[in-house]
Design a protein around this motif. Sequence first.
Motif, PDB file in Angstrom:
ATOM      1  N   SER A  19     -22.049   9.947 -78.417  1.00  0.00           N
ATOM      2  CA  SER A  19     -22.475  10.776 -77.297  1.00  0.00           C
ATOM      3  C   SER A  19     -22.479  12.253 -77.691  1.00  0.00           C
ATOM      4  O   SER A  19     -23.416  12.983 -77.383  1.00  0.00           O
ATOM      5  CB  SER A  19     -21.547  10.551 -76.110  1.00  0.00           C
ATOM      6  N   LYS A  20     -21.443  12.673 -78.382  1.00  0.00           N
ATOM      7  CA  LYS A  20     -21.376  14.069 -78.832  1.00  0.00           C
ATOM      8  C   LYS A  20     -22.495  14.353 -79.825  1.00  0.00           C
ATOM      9  O   LYS A  20     -23.116  15.404 -79.785  1.00  0.00           O
ATOM     10  CB  LYS A  20     -20.004  14.345 -79.448  1.00  0.00           C
ATOM     11  N   GLN A  21     -22.776  13.397 -80.699  1.00  0.00           N
ATOM     12  CA  GLN A  21     -23.864  13.559 -81.665  1.00  0.00           C
ATOM     13  C   GLN A  21     -25.202  13.665 -80.939  1.00  0.00           C
ATOM     14  O   GLN A  21     -26.037  14.495 -81.303  1.00  0.00           O
ATOM     15  CB  GLN A  21     -23.881  12.375 -82.633  1.00  0.00           C
ATOM     16  N   TYR A  73     -25.510  17.058 -79.482  1.00  0.00           N
ATOM     17  CA  TYR A  73     -25.786  18.011 -80.558  1.00  0.00           C
ATOM     18  C   TYR A  73     -27.261  17.972 -80.945  1.00  0.00           C
ATOM     19  O   TYR A  73     -27.907  19.016 -81.066  1.00  0.00           O
ATOM     20  CB  TYR A  73     -24.889  17.677 -81.755  1.00  0.00           C
ATOM     21  N   ILE A  74     -27.796  16.770 -81.086  1.00  0.00           N
ATOM     22  CA  ILE A  74     -29.206  16.622 -81.442  1.00  0.00           C
ATOM     23  C   ILE A  74     -30.098  17.215 -80.351  1.00  0.00           C
ATOM     24  O   ILE A  74     -31.060  17.923 -80.642  1.00  0.00           O
ATOM     25  CB  ILE A  74     -29.544  15.137 -81.703  1.00  0.00           C
ATOM     26  N   ALA A  75     -29.767  16.946 -79.094  1.00  0.00           N
ATOM     27  CA  ALA A  75     -30.558  17.485 -77.980  1.00  0.00           C
ATOM     28  C   ALA A  75     -30.516  19.017 -77.978  1.00  0.00           C
ATOM     29  O   ALA A  75     -31.537  19.673 -77.736  1.00  0.00           O
ATOM     30  CB  ALA A  75     -30.039  16.933 -76.654  1.00  0.00           C
ATOM     31  N   LEU A  76     -29.365  19.574 -78.263  1.00  0.00           N
ATOM     32  CA  LEU A  76     -29.231  21.033 -78.305  1.00  0.00           C
ATOM     33  C   LEU A  76     -30.011  21.625 -79.477  1.00  0.00           C
ATOM     34  O   LEU A  76     -30.652  22.676 -79.338  1.00  0.00           O
ATOM     35  CB  LEU A  76     -27.754  21.410 -78.396  1.00  0.00           C
ATOM     36  N   LEU A  77     -30.013  20.935 -80.606  1.00  0.00           N
ATOM     37  CA  LEU A  77     -30.808  21.402 -81.747  1.00  0.00           C
ATOM     38  C   LEU A  77     -32.301  21.331 -81.438  1.00  0.00           C
ATOM     39  O   LEU A  77     -33.062  22.222 -81.828  1.00  0.00           O
ATOM     40  CB  LEU A  77     -30.490  20.584 -82.999  1.00  0.00           C
ATOM     41  N   LYS A 101     -33.598  21.665 -78.476  1.00  0.00           N
ATOM     42  CA  LYS A 101     -33.821  22.794 -77.566  1.00  0.00           C
ATOM     43  C   LYS A 101     -33.906  24.098 -78.359  1.00  0.00           C
ATOM     44  O   LYS A 101     -34.774  24.941 -78.102  1.00  0.00           O
ATOM     45  CB  LYS A 101     -32.664  22.856 -76.555  1.00  0.00           C
ATOM     46  N   LEU A 102     -33.036  24.243 -79.348  1.00  0.00           N
ATOM     47  CA  LEU A 102     -33.056  25.430 -80.200  1.00  0.00           C
ATOM     48  C   LEU A 102     -34.391  25.542 -80.932  1.00  0.00           C
ATOM     49  O   LEU A 102     -34.978  26.626 -81.010  1.00  0.00           O
ATOM     50  CB  LEU A 102     -31.898  25.385 -81.200  1.00  0.00           C
ATOM     51  N   LEU A 103     -34.894  24.424 -81.440  1.00  0.00           N
ATOM     52  CA  LEU A 103     -36.187  24.439 -82.138  1.00  0.00           C
ATOM     53  C   LEU A 103     -37.300  24.954 -81.232  1.00  0.00           C
ATOM     54  O   LEU A 103     -38.116  25.782 -81.643  1.00  0.00           O
ATOM     55  CB  LEU A 103     -36.546  23.033 -82.632  1.00  0.00           C
ATOM     56  N   THR A 104     -37.332  24.444 -80.015  1.00  0.00           N
ATOM     57  CA  THR A 104     -38.363  24.865 -79.062  1.00  0.00           C
ATOM     58  C   THR A 104     -38.302  26.366 -78.823  1.00  0.00           C
ATOM     59  O   THR A 104     -39.323  27.059 -78.865  1.00  0.00           O
ATOM     60  CB  THR A 104     -38.203  24.109 -77.730  1.00  0.00           C
ATOM     61  N   HIS A 105     -37.088  26.881 -78.619  1.00  0.00           N
ATOM     62  CA  HIS A 105     -36.949  28.309 -78.316  1.00  0.00           C
ATOM     63  C   HIS A 105     -37.147  29.187 -79.551  1.00  0.00           C
ATOM     64  O   HIS A 105     -37.621  30.321 -79.425  1.00  0.00           O
ATOM     65  CB  HIS A 105     -35.607  28.569 -77.626  1.00  0.00           C
ATOM     66  N   LEU A 106     -36.800  28.675 -80.719  1.00  0.00           N
ATOM     67  CA  LEU A 106     -37.093  29.434 -81.946  1.00  0.00           C
ATOM     68  C   LEU A 106     -38.598  29.563 -82.142  1.00  0.00           C
ATOM     69  O   LEU A 106     -39.101  30.622 -82.518  1.00  0.00           O
ATOM     70  CB  LEU A 106     -36.458  28.756 -83.166  1.00  0.00           C
ATOM     71  N   GLU A 113     -41.861  13.912 -86.200  1.00  0.00           N
ATOM     72  CA  GLU A 113     -42.652  13.174 -85.214  1.00  0.00           C
ATOM     73  C   GLU A 113     -41.803  12.742 -84.018  1.00  0.00           C
ATOM     74  O   GLU A 113     -42.310  12.523 -82.928  1.00  0.00           O
ATOM     75  CB  GLU A 113     -43.302  11.929 -85.843  1.00  0.00           C
ATOM     76  N   ASP A 114     -40.477  12.611 -84.232  1.00  0.00           N
ATOM     77  CA  ASP A 114     -39.572  12.175 -83.168  1.00  0.00           C
ATOM     78  C   ASP A 114     -39.208  13.302 -82.202  1.00  0.00           C
ATOM     79  O   ASP A 114     -38.651  13.053 -81.146  1.00  0.00           O
ATOM     80  CB  ASP A 114     -38.259  11.632 -83.756  1.00  0.00           C
ATOM     81  N   LEU A 115     -39.497  14.517 -82.572  1.00  0.00           N
ATOM     82  CA  LEU A 115     -38.996  15.663 -81.825  1.00  0.00           C
ATOM     83  C   LEU A 115     -39.920  16.072 -80.689  1.00  0.00           C
ATOM     84  O   LEU A 115     -41.135  15.965 -80.789  1.00  0.00           O
ATOM     85  CB  LEU A 115     -38.789  16.852 -82.769  1.00  0.00           C
ATOM     86  N   VAL A 116     -39.307  16.581 -79.643  1.00  0.00           N
ATOM     87  CA  VAL A 116     -40.032  17.049 -78.469  1.00  0.00           C
ATOM     88  C   VAL A 116     -40.937  18.224 -78.818  1.00  0.00           C
ATOM     89  O   VAL A 116     -42.008  18.370 -78.257  1.00  0.00           O
ATOM     90  CB  VAL A 116     -39.038  17.459 -77.354  1.00  0.00           C
ATOM     91  N   ILE A 117     -40.543  19.040 -79.785  1.00  0.00           N
ATOM     92  CA  ILE A 117     -41.300  20.248 -80.120  1.00  0.00           C
ATOM     93  C   ILE A 117     -42.675  19.942 -80.667  1.00  0.00           C
ATOM     94  O   ILE A 117     -43.536  20.803 -80.676  1.00  0.00           O
ATOM     95  CB  ILE A 117     -40.536  21.150 -81.113  1.00  0.00           C
TER      96      ILE A 117
END
Length: 161
Positions: free
Chosen positions: A15-17, A20-24, A26-31, A80-84
């Motif tokens: 769950s913590k992992q 972490y992945i979801a936050l990363l 989100k970081l990609l999108t905002h970067l 390909e798996d990423l929301v971004i």
Amino acid sequence: MLLIYLIYFNNRNMSKQNQYIALLEKLLTHLKNAKLEYYKASDQAGSPEKKRFFNQQGLLRNRYFQETLIELQYFGMSSEDLVISRFNFDQLLISSIETLKATAIEKCIFADQTLLEIYTQLDSFEIKNLDLQKHVSNLEMAMSQNKEWVELILEKKRASY
């Protein structure tokens, strides 16, 4: 009893992992969005010094994007798996409304503030390969410079009235 504990511990770590992945992600999108804001600011820059600064900041956010992408790949995620990789019209609309009347520099400040909030959330995780402190330090420096330029613009506007 030991088996139940191991299952619980494993689920908790997963769950913590996942967080972490979801936050990363989100970081990609905002970067990516911050990089684009800096490039727009560069296009509108009045001096070569500002144009160079905004271009360099855009390149930095692109580098942070690549470093974050590598961090995600350690968890078996592909691009390909990423929301971004998909365009998010809702996010674009919301961010456009919030900063509708902002100048290009102010949009860069807003983008960096959002990034700093995400980096703060990442502090609670064990980071494998990202140099968060370096990222945060560069973001804070850029925000300071941008705020200084915004103040100069406001002073010039006040002086012209």
